[in-house]
Scaffold this motif. Structure first.
Motif, PDB file in Angstrom:
ATOM      1  N   LEU A 370      52.854  56.951 -20.024  1.00 29.19           N
ATOM      2  CA  LEU A 370      54.323  56.741 -20.518  1.00 29.19           C
ATOM      3  C   LEU A 370      54.900  55.394 -20.009  1.00 29.19           C
ATOM      4  O   LEU A 370      55.822  54.539 -21.028  1.00 29.19           O
ATOM      5  N   ASN A 371      53.887  54.210 -19.354  1.00 29.81           N
ATOM      6  CA  ASN A 371      53.998  53.217 -19.296  1.00 29.81           C
ATOM      7  C   ASN A 371      53.884  52.252 -20.443  1.00 29.81           C
ATOM      8  O   ASN A 371      54.996  51.539 -21.019  1.00 29.81           O
ATOM      9  N   LYS A 404      49.925  64.780 -20.256  1.00 25.64           N
ATOM     10  CA  LYS A 404      49.718  66.149 -21.748  1.00 25.64           C
ATOM     11  C   LYS A 404      49.823  65.958 -22.094  1.00 25.64           C
ATOM     12  O   LYS A 404      51.140  67.004 -22.251  1.00 25.64           O
ATOM     13  N   ALA A 405      50.565  65.217 -23.495  1.00 29.60           N
ATOM     14  CA  ALA A 405      51.729  65.332 -24.521  1.00 29.60           C
ATOM     15  C   ALA A 405      50.913  64.159 -25.877  1.00 29.60           C
ATOM     16  O   ALA A 405      50.177  63.985 -26.020  1.00 29.60           O
ATOM     17  N   ASP A 406      51.799  65.169 -26.647  1.00 31.20           N
ATOM     18  CA  ASP A 406      51.880  64.833 -28.599  1.00 31.20           C
ATOM     19  C   ASP A 406      52.626  63.420 -27.916  1.00 31.20           C
ATOM     20  O   ASP A 406      54.009  63.176 -27.547  1.00 31.20           O
ATOM     21  N   ALA A 407      52.185  62.218 -27.860  1.00 34.83           N
ATOM     22  CA  ALA A 407      52.397  60.730 -27.724  1.00 34.83           C
ATOM     23  C   ALA A 407      53.716  60.058 -28.487  1.00 34.83           C
ATOM     24  O   ALA A 407      54.787  59.251 -28.156  1.00 34.83           O
ATOM     25  N   ILE A 410      57.114  61.939 -27.612  1.00 33.42           N
ATOM     26  CA  ILE A 410      57.314  61.487 -26.780  1.00 33.42           C
ATOM     27  C   ILE A 410      57.752  60.278 -26.688  1.00 33.42           C
ATOM     28  O   ILE A 410      59.125  59.690 -26.124  1.00 33.42           O
ATOM     29  N   GLY A 411      57.198  59.548 -27.495  1.00 29.49           N
ATOM     30  CA  GLY A 411      57.558  57.676 -27.779  1.00 29.49           C
ATOM     31  C   GLY A 411      58.857  58.358 -28.551  1.00 29.49           C
ATOM     32  O   GLY A 411      60.277  57.277 -28.554  1.00 29.49           O
ATOM     33  N   LEU A 518      63.903  61.271 -18.573  1.00 25.65           N
ATOM     34  CA  LEU A 518      63.108  62.185 -18.570  1.00 25.65           C
ATOM     35  C   LEU A 518      61.851  62.393 -18.150  1.00 25.65           C
ATOM     36  O   LEU A 518      61.376  61.454 -17.269  1.00 25.65           O
ATOM     37  N   GLN A 519      61.569  64.118 -17.695  1.00 25.47           N
ATOM     38  CA  GLN A 519      60.475  64.329 -17.098  1.00 25.47           C
ATOM     39  C   GLN A 519      59.418  64.778 -16.780  1.00 25.47           C
ATOM     40  O   GLN A 519      60.174  65.610 -18.197  1.00 25.47           O
TER      41      GLN A 519
END
Length: 662
Positions: A370-371, A404-407, A410-411, A518-519
């Motif tokens: 996330l950073n 665990k995410a779709d970059a 989330i971007g 956003l969590q």
């Protein structure tokens, strides 16, 4: 129509002729029957047609001599006539019957009808006459399905009742020649919000016409009264009307004139168009939002193409700057080389962000920092933020667990939140501040079974969002921005993406400005590959022999120098065909290849290597400018080989090669 009005054929009257008493007592009713935009017929006790208004003859295209005194079954046809079997019993008991539906009319075909049948003078269970009011709704039923619900609702409010005037589908307002209201039906009461008793006797201009239009209305009435041109008579017109609460709304009006007993009356049939216009407006807003989306898609494709072309030169700049810094270690110029490398690396992050936004592919969830997404978004928008005088504070928690995410998705959320904050800060004259922070949600004893969550917070010191709009900001197409700025979809889409990832996007009441949080749940252990690479036998990593394949000589030379500097034995090939020839002459422990090359590309090289050297095929690393192409993505998923996106750093290259040889 009341029960004391009878239709009796007199002994000396012709068959089917209405009584003289009825004719004498209903002159105004007859005129209204002729003016109502519906078919009205009268059937005698023997079910013969004895009277019909002009609308009936216009619809059937029949002459009165053809149908008057004829059995109604012969006129409407056997199929339609058979449909009235159930109706006759109810009429015989004195009930007024209303029905609507499809029927097959002789000469007209299949039609959708609405009818109101009123029995008159029921004697010994037999009505001496029946008044039938019919309206053809066929074309209305065939209109666009999206408007059918609106039409049905409008029809329901204008259903026929016990008398001709009250049963009109539309609001009917009648005035005398001076413009004072003499009749105001229930539909008009509902439409305008004023009781019938309050409307009667008042000027129609004061009751229904907005103040700004009254002068024009009064001038038109005076012109018609004086025998001048009748500009609106008999024409359907759309105009503004006035409700009792003072609000204006659109109506469709049809006006006609009736002369009775030497007096002139004007009757207006009115339809409320508010819902139809609101629906049309909503459709137009959605069309505009779609046009904006298409423009953004086109712009994204253009930016993706430009960004893709920048990858190779950026790779060279980054790589050469890194090598130069290493060679000049201890020299003051090494710091300059390092700054060049950092600037190129920042450009690379921006290019990669553009490509991620433009990439059209199914969701691909992997370990995401996330950073890194927050830093990339700030880098991408750095110029815009700086040019708007916005001070940016990054408060990122070091060592934040990955999610665990779709970059890309989330971007997109992070970019949306920062852009929204930047636009909101435009309302502040000075001291504009934007804070982007990340952290790990605390876990209590009661949370032991919950999945740990990380959060990202975007806070601005702009005007904020009022309490009544806090929940609406997440509604699709709702926006607090000025017209032409935004589509109202950003937050709605962002919340949907967050929830799809098991997280949440909320607006916090945090004092000054707006604060969105956003969590997301942290990821689990990385998934193991279905096919693990076979370890090298008796091979030391530092002395492994690598083959670098790239049709751009500068890229191949750069990769070769990076790998040679790390102790690898490196050879280069300028094409896939040359690489195959070299594989026949020497042994290699791994291959680093460009994906897009003329003639034999990376995919073709991999297939040939897999055919002849299956173990080596699992030690191939593909370097590519992007995976926008569905064909490229499909191949990389099929090959299950390592991949390295351009531009890349020396550390990234060495790490991927080390993984390949592990």
């Amino acid at each position: 129509m009341t029960d004391d009005i009878h239709f009796h054929p007199t002994p000396d009257a012709g068959v089917g002729e209405l009584s003289a008493v009825l004719k004498a007592t209903l002159p105004l009713l007859t005129q209204l029957l002729e003016a109502v935009p519906a078919r009205v017929v009268v059937i005698d006790v023997n079910e013969r047609l004895v009277w019909a208004n002009q609308e009936f003859f216009r619809f059937t295209k029949l002459h009165p001599k053809q149908v008057l005194t004829q059995p109604i079954g012969r006129i409407i046809g056997d199929v339609a006539y058979a449909g009235y079997d159930a109706v006759r019993a109810r009429l015989a008991s004195g009930q007024t019957v209303a029905w609507e539906g499809w029927t097959e009319l002789a000469g007209a075909g299949r039609r959708y009808m609405r009818e109101h049948l009123v029995p008159v003078d029921v004697q010994a269970g037999v009505p001496q006459a029946t008044v039938v009011m019919s309206l053809d709704l066929t074309e209305l039923k065939r209109r666009d399905a999206a408007l059918s619900a609106k039409v049905a609702e409008l029809e329901a409010t204008e259903a026929l009742k016990s008398s001709i005037f009250d049963n009109a589908m539309a609001a009917l307002v009648s005035t005398d020649e001076t413009g004072h209201v003499v009749e105001f039906n229930p539909a008009a009461v509902a439409m305008f919000g004023i009781a019938r008793e309050q409307a009667l006797g008042r000027s129609v201009a004061d009751v229904l016409i907005p103040p700004r239009l009254r002068d024009a209305h009064n001038a038109g009435m005076a012109r018609v009264t004086a025998g001048g041109e009748q500009r609106v008579m008999g024409k359907r017109m759309v105009m503004a009307a006035l409700r009792a609460d003072g609000s204006e709304f659109p109506i469709e009006m049809l006006l006609w004139r009736t002369a009775v007993g030497g007096q002139t009356y004007y009757t207006a049939s009115l339809f409320d168009l508010s819902e139809r216009e609101a629906a049309q407006g909503e459709i137009e807003r959605q069309r505009e939002a779609l046009r904006q989306s298409e423009k953004l898609t086109a712009m994204g494709s253009l930016l993706a193409g430009v960004a893709h072309e920048l990858n190779n030169p950026l790779s060279i700049v980054m790589g050469r700057a890194s090598l130069l810094a290493e060679k000049m270690s201890g020299n003051p110029l090494a710091a300059d080389a390092q700054r060049i490398h950092e600037a190129a690396e920042r450009c690379g992050r921006i290019v990669r962000t553009f490509l991620n936004m433009a990439r059209s592919r199914p969701a691909n969830r992997s370990e995401v920092a996330l950073n890194d997404l927050a830093t990339a978004a700030i880098d991408m928008l750095a110029y815009v933020l700086r040019s708007h005088g916005i001070a940016v504070v990054l408060d990122l928690l070091p060592g934040l667990p990955p999610v665990k995410a779709d970059a890309d998705q989330i971007g997109q959320i992070v970019l949306n939140l920062i852009v929204n904050a930047q636009q909101a800060l435009g309302a502040r004259d000075h001291g504009r501040r934007l804070t982007v922070a990340t952290g790990l949600a605390p876990m209590t004893d009661g949370d032991r079974r919950r999945v740990p969550r990380v959060w990202l917070r975007v806070r601005d010191n702009g005007p904020g969002i009022t309490a009544d709009l806090r929940e609406r900001v997440f509604e699709p197409f709702f926006t607090t921005k000025s017209e032409g700025v935004g589509t109202g979809l950003g937050l709605a889409v962002s919340r949907s993406i967050a929830r799809d990832h098991g997280g949440e996007l909320t607006l916090q009441d945090d004092g000054e400005g707006a604060c969105f949080v956003l969590q997301l749940p942290v990821s689990g252990e990385p998934e193991a590959s279905e096919t693990e690479p076979v370890p090298l036998a008796d091979t030391d990593e530092v002395h492994a022999r690598l083959l670098v394949v790239d049709d751009e000589a500068e890229i191949a030379e750069l990769i070769g120098e990076m790998l040679s500097g790390a102790g690898y034995d490196v050879m280069t090939a300028e094409s896939g065909a040359v690489a195959l020839a070299m594989l026949d002459e020497a042994r290699f422990d791994a291959i680093v290849s460009d994906l897009h090359m003329p003639e034999l590309d990376g995919a073709g090289l991999w297939r040939e290597v897999r055919r002849t050297r299956p173990t080596l095929a699992r030690r191939m690393l593909f370097v590519t400018g992007d995976t926008l192409s569905p064909t490229a993505r499909q191949f990389l998923d099929e090959a299950r080989c390592g991949r390295l996106n351009k531009p890349f750093s020396k550390a990234e290259l060495l790490a991927r090669v080390a993984e390949l040889l592990s």
